[in-house]
Design a protein around this motif. Structure first.
Motif, mmCIF file in Angstrom:
data_model
loop_
_atom_site.group_PDB
_atom_site.id
_atom_site.type_symbol
_atom_site.label_atom_id
_atom_site.label_comp_id
_atom_site.label_asym_id
_atom_site.label_seq_id
_atom_site.Cartn_x
_atom_site.Cartn_y
_atom_site.Cartn_z
ATOM 1 N N LEU A 93 0.882 -1.880 -0.025
ATOM 2 C CA LEU A 93 0.454 0.120 -0.179
ATOM 3 C C LEU A 93 0.774 1.225 0.380
ATOM 4 C CD1 LEU A 93 -2.541 -0.861 2.411
ATOM 5 C CD2 LEU A 93 -2.952 -0.947 -0.474
ATOM 6 N N GLY A 94 0.468 2.391 -0.493
ATOM 7 C CA GLY A 94 0.941 3.696 -0.803
ATOM 8 C C GLY A 94 0.555 4.752 0.070
ATOM 9 N N ASN A 95 -0.714 5.338 0.152
ATOM 10 C CA ASN A 95 -2.185 5.466 0.381
ATOM 11 C C ASN A 95 -3.676 5.444 0.709
ATOM 12 O OD1 ASN A 95 -2.553 8.833 1.932
ATOM 13 N ND2 ASN A 95 -0.466 9.415 0.517
ATOM 14 N N TYR B 161 -10.426 3.572 1.499
ATOM 15 C CA TYR B 161 -10.224 3.370 0.406
ATOM 16 C C TYR B 161 -8.783 3.494 0.585
ATOM 17 C CZ TYR B 161 -14.820 4.218 -1.186
ATOM 18 O OH TYR B 161 -16.168 4.182 -1.271
ATOM 19 N N ALA B 162 -7.920 2.584 0.146
ATOM 20 C CA ALA B 162 -6.408 2.739 0.062
ATOM 21 C C ALA B 162 -5.973 1.733 -1.016
ATOM 22 C CB ALA B 162 -6.249 1.280 0.819
ATOM 23 N N GLY B 163 -5.125 2.265 -1.208
ATOM 24 C CA GLY B 163 -4.389 2.282 -3.106
ATOM 25 C C GLY B 163 -2.684 1.963 -3.121
ATOM 26 N N THR B 164 -2.315 0.598 -4.336
ATOM 27 C CA THR B 164 -1.232 0.258 -4.075
ATOM 28 C C THR B 164 -0.167 0.664 -4.986
ATOM 29 O OG1 THR B 164 -1.892 -0.858 -5.586
ATOM 30 C CG2 THR B 164 -2.923 -2.003 -3.988
ATOM 31 N N ARG B 165 0.989 0.010 -4.046
ATOM 32 C CA ARG B 165 1.554 0.780 -5.457
ATOM 33 C C ARG B 165 2.804 -0.845 -5.827
ATOM 34 N NH1 ARG B 165 6.663 0.857 -1.928
ATOM 35 N NH2 ARG B 165 5.507 -0.413 0.232
ATOM 36 N N HIS C 45 2.649 3.972 6.507
ATOM 37 C CA HIS C 45 2.611 5.635 4.934
ATOM 38 C C HIS C 45 2.077 6.570 5.656
ATOM 39 C CE1 HIS C 45 4.699 2.671 3.174
ATOM 40 N NE2 HIS C 45 4.229 1.553 2.919
ATOM 41 N N ARG C 46 0.990 6.610 5.961
ATOM 42 C CA ARG C 46 0.369 7.459 6.538
ATOM 43 C C ARG C 46 -1.191 7.385 7.832
ATOM 44 N NH1 ARG C 46 -4.196 10.810 2.972
ATOM 45 N NH2 ARG C 46 -4.688 11.787 3.999
ATOM 46 N N LEU C 47 -1.163 8.376 8.956
ATOM 47 C CA LEU C 47 -1.358 8.035 9.920
ATOM 48 C C LEU C 47 -3.251 8.821 9.796
ATOM 49 C CD1 LEU C 47 0.485 8.575 12.761
ATOM 50 C CD2 LEU C 47 -0.325 6.828 12.170
ATOM 51 N N LYS D 252 -10.760 7.635 16.707
ATOM 52 C CA LYS D 252 -9.083 6.633 16.711
ATOM 53 C C LYS D 252 -8.231 6.523 15.560
ATOM 54 C CE LYS D 252 -12.560 2.936 17.988
ATOM 55 N NZ LYS D 252 -12.961 1.611 17.355
ATOM 56 N N VAL D 253 -6.965 6.554 15.689
ATOM 57 C CA VAL D 253 -6.081 6.684 14.699
ATOM 58 C C VAL D 253 -5.575 5.459 14.494
ATOM 59 C CG1 VAL D 253 -3.623 7.258 14.973
ATOM 60 C CG2 VAL D 253 -4.709 8.719 16.853
ATOM 61 N N TYR D 254 -5.806 5.532 12.929
ATOM 62 C CA TYR D 254 -5.535 4.673 12.037
ATOM 63 C C TYR D 254 -4.097 4.900 10.849
ATOM 64 C CZ TYR D 254 -10.579 3.373 12.524
ATOM 65 O OH TYR D 254 -11.420 2.546 12.613
ATOM 66 N N GLY D 255 -3.351 3.727 11.307
ATOM 67 C CA GLY D 255 -2.173 3.566 10.760
ATOM 68 C C GLY D 255 -1.954 2.242 9.291
ATOM 69 N N VAL D 256 -1.528 3.527 8.341
ATOM 70 C CA VAL D 256 -1.878 2.318 6.940
ATOM 71 C C VAL D 256 -0.182 2.061 6.780
ATOM 72 C CG1 VAL D 256 -2.508 2.456 4.557
ATOM 73 C CG2 VAL D 256 -3.525 4.519 6.031
#
Length: 637
Positions: free
Chosen positions: A45-47, A56-60, A303-305, A311-315
């Protein structure tokens, strides 16, 4: 004249293998290509961003890249949306119910309408990278672009883009971006700047505190109504400043961290993620101690908080973690287990230990056992750029931080042996010297930094010694060892984003016992990189990035022959008096007696990450391993 026989370094290489690795010579005709299936399958994942209760999460690095929708209520990935261009998604932001997705490799901007599930390309730009994007409260989208570092404003209402220009002349990267009602904030590198751009007038103001002026990047960013937070590379620092009065600021340094990969202002705290530890931290905005909250996945990059529903999500790659401030719990959510699809990526390295083939990529390596017909995943928090097998252990050089890992067959994980330090970043090659028992690893420095390095490691004693600037103002790239000497082929590029200070790649010799540079020459005029080296019968054979193969007589200290093999160089392997290399599409055979070139295998069209083709060899000389499309192939010798 060199006899047609197994050359010395391959005979020696065979002794590195356990006895069980030996087998009879294959009966399959030379040049036969056997498809072994996808080379490396993963979900990098990138973001990501939220629209309602869906992440919604995007790949690289996939083809095509996708945006997957993870529904929090259903705890499942409910859909995937293809993003047809670019080699990866590094940038995403939300505007109402729309998710904007930006690509790199080919810099395009897409709008994903989460109501209708329609994906539309809305912008295309001539620069190679869109590092990050952010939306303003009035719905405009700002793109941080490289190279050079500049900003584009996209207006969803009119569908038009406006170029705000190069932000800091001479700086290659606009890495982070945030926007409010009046101002766009841009983080720059490889020489750190933090620029505030007045949205009405276009006036630019430097607001980076003076004590951070020598840093590399303002690499991540987030704003609230009152504050701006940024992650600063490469000393493990977070910056928190008042938007109204930037001189009122805090620099928060965390011992043991090198990168602050993402930041988030949430509630009364600044949250940030560190690397290499992978730790999530927080500190009160008004001031106070830094509180470590936990490590969701050791050494992984966040990659992103994001914040959602308190709540706090980390990618991270293939996963998200969730921190609940109310309960102080930290949960790890594997998105692949919840339906996020894995797919073949662009691989980064290929290496055979005689039985297995390691294919490096994002977040680890796939290990193929062609005899058993199996493929397993070895997770490593980073990107294996090169590998080497000594006896029953495979060593992997991992980006970032110039890491060296060790892995033995059957182990579920690899062991970290050391970090190069010295502002080093990308491992380029590994070699083993029988005479001294040393492993040599070449590295390229971090973006904007000078002088690559040669690191020496002894598996027997644990020694770890780094020689930075061993070839001044260049980066060691290809490495081969013989009789207590390590030979280096260099790259004129130092840290990325830094203009080369020299014009021609060098061939150099370093004495492993006396620890001193013996000599250096420029074997091919104007060569930018020497990515492949091999030693045989008193000669060094090398290949340049433009495909020129040369023979260098070590005793006479001169280049004796040259010939061109394709238009792009890569790894160079010698088997039975023939050298092999690839430009990604064909494998070339260079007869070392006649110094003539033939195309051994063609039509590979290998999809290598960054366009850097690689070639692996069975250490007994039975086969080569390459990539056709995104599949691993075995080529009989």
């Amino acid at each position: 004249m060199i006899p047609r026989r197994r050359v010395l370094q391959l005979a020696a290489a065979a002794t590195l293998l356990p006895p069980a690795a030996a087998h009879a010579a294959p009966t399959t005709p030379r040049g036969t290509v056997t498809d072994l299936g996808p080379a490396s399958v993963t979900t990098p994942l990138g973001n990501a961003d939220f629209a309602g209760s869906v992440l919604y999460a995007g790949t690289r690095g996939l083809a095509p890249n996708v945006v997957g929708s993870y529904d929090l209520g259903q705890d499942t990935v409910t859909a995937h949306f293809d993003i047809p261009t670019g080699i990866g998604i590094w940038a995403m932001c939300a505007v109402g119910t729309d998710i904007y997705v930006a690509t790199h490799g080919q810099s395009d901007l897409y709008r994903l309408d989460t109501v209708t599930s329609q994906v539309t390309k809305v912008g295309s730009y001539p620069w190679p990278y869109i590092w990050n994007i952010a939306s303003s409260p009035d719905g405009k989208v700002y793109l941080a672009i490289s190279d050079p570092g500049r900003v584009i404003e996209y207006d969803p209402v009119t569908g038009t883009s406006r170029d705000l220009g190069e932000i800091v002349p001479g700086e290659a990267y606009a890495r982070s971006v945030a926007a409010d009602e009046t101002t766009v904030y841009i983080g720059i590198g490889p020489h750190a700047h933090l620029i505030a751009i007045d949205r009405a007038t276009g006036a630019k103001t430097e607001i980076l505190p003076a004590e951070l002026a020598a840093r590399d990047f303002v690499a991540s960013m987030h704003i609230s109504d009152t504050h701006l937070a940024a992650g600063i590379s490469s000393n493990g620092e977070a910056l928190l400043l008042s938007k109204a009065t930037p001189a009122e600021h805090r620099v928060i340094a965390v011992t043991g961290e090198k990168y602050i990969t993402s930041v988030l202002l949430h509630g009364d705290h600044l949250y940030f993620a560190g690397r290499p530890s992978g730790m999530l931290y927080r500190t009160p905005i008004v001031g106070g101690d830094v509180e470590p909250l936990g490590v969701p996945q050791p050494e992984a990059a966040t990659h992103r908080l994001l914040s959602h529903d308190g709540k706090v999500y980390g990618v991270q790659d293939g996963a998200v973690f969730v921190f609940d401030p109310a309960t102080r719990t930290l949960d790890f959510v594997n998105l692949v287990q919840r339906g996020f699809k894995a797919a073949p990526e662009q691989p980064m390295s290929v290496h055979s230990d005689g039985r297995r083939v390691y294919v490096g990529g994002k977040g680890g390596a796939d290990i193929h056992d062609p005899t058993a017909g199996t493929r397993t995943r070895l997770g490593i928090p980073g990107e294996p750029k090169t590998a080497l097998t000594v006896k029953d252990t495979t060593y992997l050089g991992v980006y970032t931080q110039g890491l060296l890992y060790a892995h033995r067959p059957g182990q579920e994980s690899a062991t970290l042996l050391g970090k190069t330090g010295n502002q080093q970043d990308r491992p380029r090659d590994l070699a083993y010297d029988h005479a001294t028992g040393l492993i040599a690893m070449s590295t390229q420095p971090e973006p904007g930094q000078l002088n690559g390095a040669l690191t020496l490691h002894s598996p027997r004693t644990g020694e770890w010694t780094t020689y930075r600037g061993v070839v001044p103002r260049q980066s060691p790239y290809a490495v081969v060892c013989h009789a207590g000497v390590v030979y280096l082929g260099t790259n004129i590029q130092e840290g990325l984003g830094l203009p080369p200070a020299t014009t021609t790649a060098r061939l150099a010799a370093f004495d492993l016992r006396r620890r001193k540079l013996l000599w250096q020459v420029e074997p091919v005029a104007g060569a930018a990189v020497i990515p492949g080296l091999a030693y045989s019968c008193g000669s060094l054979y090398g290949i340049t990035s433009s495909g020129w193969v040369f023979q260098y007589d070590v005793s006479r200290r001169r280049v004796t022959r040259t010939v061109r093999a394709g238009t792009k160089g890569s790894d160079l392997h010698v088997v039975d008096g023939i050298a092999y290399s690839t430009d990604g599409n064909a494998v070339y055979a260079i007869d070392l007696e006649t110094f003539t070139v033939t195309s051994f295998v063609g039509g590979l069209a290998g999809e290598w990450f960054g366009g850097e083709p690689k070639l692996g060899v069975d250490p007994r000389g039975a086969a080569l391993f390459a990539v056709k499309g995104r599949n691993l192939v075995r080529i009989e010798l």
